[in-house]
Design a protein around this motif. Structure first.
Motif, PDB file in Angstrom:
ATOM      1  N   LEU A  57       0.839  -1.212   0.000  1.00 11.23           N
ATOM      2  CA  LEU A  57       0.000   0.000   0.000  1.00 11.23           C
ATOM      3  C   LEU A  57       0.868   1.253   0.000  1.00 11.23           C
ATOM      4  O   LEU A  57       0.596   2.212  -0.738  1.00 11.23           O
ATOM      5  CB  LEU A  57      -0.936  -0.008   1.209  1.00 11.23           C
ATOM      6  N   ILE A  58       1.899   1.247   0.815  1.00 14.40           N
ATOM      7  CA  ILE A  58       2.816   2.394   0.894  1.00 14.40           C
ATOM      8  C   ILE A  58       3.518   2.600  -0.440  1.00 14.40           C
ATOM      9  O   ILE A  58       3.659   3.734  -0.917  1.00 14.40           O
ATOM     10  CB  ILE A  58       3.819   2.196   2.054  1.00 14.40           C
ATOM     11  N   GLU A  59       3.948   1.514  -1.065  1.00 11.80           N
ATOM     12  CA  GLU A  59       4.627   1.611  -2.362  1.00 11.80           C
ATOM     13  C   GLU A  59       3.703   2.158  -3.442  1.00 11.80           C
ATOM     14  O   GLU A  59       4.121   2.968  -4.270  1.00 11.80           O
ATOM     15  CB  GLU A  59       5.188   0.251  -2.772  1.00 11.80           C
ATOM     16  N   TYR A  60       2.440   1.730  -3.439  1.00  8.51           N
ATOM     17  CA  TYR A  60       1.480   2.272  -4.400  1.00  8.51           C
ATOM     18  C   TYR A  60       1.351   3.781  -4.222  1.00  8.51           C
ATOM     19  O   TYR A  60       1.344   4.534  -5.197  1.00  8.51           O
ATOM     20  CB  TYR A  60       0.106   1.617  -4.250  1.00  8.51           C
ATOM     21  N   GLU A  61       1.246   4.226  -2.978  1.00 11.37           N
ATOM     22  CA  GLU A  61       1.099   5.659  -2.732  1.00 11.37           C
ATOM     23  C   GLU A  61       2.353   6.418  -3.149  1.00 11.37           C
ATOM     24  O   GLU A  61       2.272   7.506  -3.712  1.00 11.37           O
ATOM     25  CB  GLU A  61       0.763   5.932  -1.265  1.00 11.37           C
ATOM     26  N   GLU A  62       3.530   5.849  -2.877  1.00 11.85           N
ATOM     27  CA  GLU A  62       4.775   6.510  -3.281  1.00 11.85           C
ATOM     28  C   GLU A  62       4.836   6.705  -4.783  1.00 11.85           C
ATOM     29  O   GLU A  62       5.351   7.711  -5.265  1.00 11.85           O
ATOM     30  CB  GLU A  62       5.977   5.703  -2.799  1.00 11.85           C
ATOM     31  N   LYS A  63       4.294   5.757  -5.524  1.00  7.31           N
ATOM     32  CA  LYS A  63       4.334   5.833  -6.988  1.00  7.31           C
ATOM     33  C   LYS A  63       3.186   6.644  -7.568  1.00  7.31           C
ATOM     34  O   LYS A  63       3.376   7.436  -8.487  1.00  7.31           O
ATOM     35  CB  LYS A  63       4.317   4.423  -7.584  1.00  7.31           C
ATOM     36  N   LEU A  64       1.979   6.447  -7.059  1.00  8.44           N
ATOM     37  CA  LEU A  64       0.788   7.029  -7.668  1.00  8.44           C
ATOM     38  C   LEU A  64       0.336   8.340  -7.030  1.00  8.44           C
ATOM     39  O   LEU A  64      -0.283   9.172  -7.684  1.00  8.44           O
ATOM     40  CB  LEU A  64      -0.358   6.009  -7.638  1.00  8.44           C
ATOM     41  N   LYS A  65       0.559   8.497  -5.745  1.00 11.52           N
ATOM     42  CA  LYS A  65       0.237   9.725  -5.001  1.00 11.52           C
ATOM     43  C   LYS A  65      -1.247  10.100  -5.026  1.00 11.52           C
ATOM     44  O   LYS A  65      -1.610  11.266  -4.936  1.00 11.52           O
ATOM     45  CB  LYS A  65       1.062  10.906  -5.533  1.00 11.52           C
ATOM     46  N   PHE A  66      -2.136   9.114  -5.118  1.00  9.68           N
ATOM     47  CA  PHE A  66      -3.573   9.399  -5.138  1.00  9.68           C
ATOM     48  C   PHE A  66      -4.058   9.977  -3.816  1.00  9.68           C
ATOM     49  O   PHE A  66      -4.882  10.892  -3.796  1.00  9.68           O
ATOM     50  CB  PHE A  66      -4.377   8.150  -5.473  1.00  9.68           C
ATOM     51  N   VAL A  67      -3.576   9.448  -2.704  1.00 13.88           N
ATOM     52  CA  VAL A  67      -4.007   9.939  -1.389  1.00 13.88           C
ATOM     53  C   VAL A  67      -3.519  11.372  -1.193  1.00 13.88           C
ATOM     54  O   VAL A  67      -4.284  12.242  -0.768  1.00 13.88           O
ATOM     55  CB  VAL A  67      -3.509   9.015  -0.257  1.00 13.88           C
ATOM     56  N   GLU A  68      -2.261  11.607  -1.529  1.00 15.52           N
ATOM     57  CA  GLU A  68      -1.697  12.957  -1.405  1.00 15.52           C
ATOM     58  C   GLU A  68      -2.490  13.950  -2.255  1.00 15.52           C
ATOM     59  O   GLU A  68      -2.857  15.036  -1.789  1.00 15.52           O
ATOM     60  CB  GLU A  68      -0.238  12.933  -1.844  1.00 15.52           C
ATOM     61  N   LYS A  69      -2.793  13.570  -3.483  1.00 18.71           N
ATOM     62  CA  LYS A  69      -3.560  14.444  -4.374  1.00 18.71           C
ATOM     63  C   LYS A  69      -4.958  14.679  -3.812  1.00 18.71           C
ATOM     64  O   LYS A  69      -5.448  15.814  -3.813  1.00 18.71           O
ATOM     65  CB  LYS A  69      -3.650  13.823  -5.759  1.00 18.71           C
TER      66      LYS A  69
END
Length: 114
Positions: A57-69
């Motif tokens: 999950l953390i790796e997906y966020e690091e790559k995709l940044k959907f949560v940050e966006k």
């Protein structure tokens, strides 16, 4: 809390066993022993499944940044909503602005559920 948010965005990308383990542990607050009994595996296996799922999950966020966006968008919506509420009341009653305020409010209420 962060894992739950990441799970909301990327959970469907995990294996079924990883999804189940995350749901049982983070959403239903079950212990590793309870999950192990439910899944028919050892506590160590549950620990490994959870750690791997969380890392994915953390790796997906690091790559995709959907949560940050999403969080940036919510902050922007909140800021616009606050600015519009600072307008004089008679301006806020203009039908288009009143509708815009309602729409922004709905977006903000929705984000509290996510």
């Amino acid at each position: 809390m962060r894992i739950i948010l990441l799970f909301d965005f990327y959970g469907a990308l995990l294996t079924k066993k990883q999804q189940l383990a995350i749901e049982m542990h983070h959403l239903n607050d079950l212990s590793l022993a309870e999950i192990a009994d439910e899944l028919g595996v050892t506590r160590q296996a549950v620990h490994d499944i959870l750690k791997r799922a969380e890392q994915v999950l953390i790796e997906y966020e690091e790559k995709l940044k959907f949560v940050e966006k999403h969080q940036r968008e919510q902050q922007t919506i909140q800021h616009i909503y606050e600015l519009m509420h600072e307008l004089p009341k008679e301006v806020q009653q203009v039908p288009a602005l009143r509708l815009a305020l309602q729409e922004l409010n709905c977006l903000l209420d929705y984000s509290k559920e996510v």
